[in-house]
Scaffold this motif. Sequence first.
Motif, PDB file in Angstrom:
ATOM      1  N   TYR A 223       9.753 -33.126   8.099  1.00  0.00           N
ATOM      2  CA  TYR A 223       9.890 -32.473   6.796  1.00  0.00           C
ATOM      3  C   TYR A 223      11.260 -32.753   6.176  1.00  0.00           C
ATOM      4  N   LYS A 224      12.251 -32.989   7.053  1.00  0.00           N
ATOM      5  CA  LYS A 224      13.616 -33.189   6.583  1.00  0.00           C
ATOM      6  C   LYS A 224      13.982 -34.662   6.441  1.00  0.00           C
ATOM      7  N   THR A 225      12.951 -35.532   6.493  1.00  0.00           N
ATOM      8  CA  THR A 225      13.175 -36.977   6.446  1.00  0.00           C
ATOM      9  C   THR A 225      13.499 -37.459   5.026  1.00  0.00           C
TER      10      THR A 225
ATOM     11  N   GLN B 213      16.175 -40.128  -0.941  1.00  0.00           N
ATOM     12  CA  GLN B 213      15.309 -39.152  -1.589  1.00  0.00           C
ATOM     13  C   GLN B 213      14.434 -38.500  -0.521  1.00  0.00           C
ATOM     14  N   GLY B 214      14.179 -37.224  -0.655  1.00  0.00           N
ATOM     15  CA  GLY B 214      13.382 -36.499   0.329  1.00  0.00           C
ATOM     16  C   GLY B 214      11.967 -37.046   0.398  1.00  0.00           C
ATOM     17  N   LEU B 215      11.460 -37.213   1.617  1.00  0.00           N
ATOM     18  CA  LEU B 215      10.096 -37.713   1.796  1.00  0.00           C
ATOM     19  C   LEU B 215       9.082 -36.752   1.195  1.00  0.00           C
ATOM     20  N   VAL B 216       9.266 -35.444   1.441  1.00  0.00           N
ATOM     21  CA  VAL B 216       8.317 -34.436   0.957  1.00  0.00           C
ATOM     22  C   VAL B 216       8.696 -33.995  -0.452  1.00  0.00           C
ATOM     23  N   SER B 217       9.955 -33.673  -0.636  1.00  0.00           N
ATOM     24  CA  SER B 217      10.479 -33.279  -1.944  1.00  0.00           C
ATOM     25  C   SER B 217      12.000 -33.393  -1.876  1.00  0.00           C
ATOM     26  N   SER B 218      12.652 -33.261  -2.995  1.00  0.00           N
ATOM     27  CA  SER B 218      14.116 -33.377  -3.004  1.00  0.00           C
ATOM     28  C   SER B 218      14.769 -32.203  -2.277  1.00  0.00           C
ATOM     29  N   GLU B 219      14.080 -31.044  -2.238  1.00  0.00           N
ATOM     30  CA  GLU B 219      14.633 -29.860  -1.589  1.00  0.00           C
ATOM     31  C   GLU B 219      14.374 -29.833  -0.090  1.00  0.00           C
ATOM     32  N   ALA B 220      13.285 -30.484   0.359  1.00  0.00           N
ATOM     33  CA  ALA B 220      12.826 -30.334   1.745  1.00  0.00           C
ATOM     34  C   ALA B 220      13.872 -30.634   2.808  1.00  0.00           C
TER      35      ALA B 220
ATOM     36  N   ARG C 239      15.335 -24.901   9.117  1.00  0.00           N
ATOM     37  CA  ARG C 239      14.208 -25.243   9.983  1.00  0.00           C
ATOM     38  C   ARG C 239      13.236 -24.070  10.148  1.00  0.00           C
ATOM     39  N   GLN C 240      13.774 -22.854  10.169  1.00  0.00           N
ATOM     40  CA  GLN C 240      12.917 -21.676  10.357  1.00  0.00           C
ATOM     41  C   GLN C 240      11.932 -21.474   9.212  1.00  0.00           C
TER      42      GLN C 240
END
Length: 226
Positions: free
Chosen positions: A140-142, A152-159, A164-165
């Motif tokens: 998710y943090k890739t 750029q975030g793989l999932v979104s720019s915020e991800a 982690r929690q």
Amino acid sequence: MRRKIVAVIPARGGSKGIPRKNLALLAGKPLIWYSIQSAKESGLFDEILVSSDDDEILQLAISEKVLAQKRPLTLAQDLTTSNEVINFIIEENKYEKSDLICLLQPTSPFRTAIHIKNAFSIRNEHSTVISVKKQNKSVYKTFLLGEDGFLQGLVSSEAPFIPRQLIPDLYLPNGAIYIFSVEKFIESKNKIPQTNIVPFVMEDIESIDIDSSEDLIMANQILESK
């Protein structure tokens, strides 16, 4: 006419990672034997069909008293997709829209009859079931590297910056079980349906997918330790 429930085990003769992988020995049995056995032991199927271009694999299927169907070499290439094979099987066997397909890839030897039965138990008339395993949340943090040279975030720019929690559980298909109707396959333009998917969660060891000689060695070690 009563709906058929069909197990499809696609097993081509060639393989890049392990020569003749589907016949590679695992605890003294050919790898494909485990999928045939789990399908038979489940007691769910009207037909268990092994699809292959390879005569030795087809002969093994016949010796195990399941259906053996030869497919053309054009559907046994490195880039041949499961969707192409399933489409060929549906057309060749004239399966009805109401029939159910359960795709069991022969590289999942730790998928058991109990897994298959439990996967069927969570399916409803409108859903597809795909077996999965939990995925490491770090995905998710890739980041991806954009053409502009910026991350750029793989999932979104915020991800990548989410604690982690707060990251939701992630799931990865393990290739062991796919259950869907012929009707939904056709509606999805001759593809395994990609919507209304119910996950059947399996443990990491149960999800082992034999893709390399190292995977085969590990699987043998697990079976020897039992």
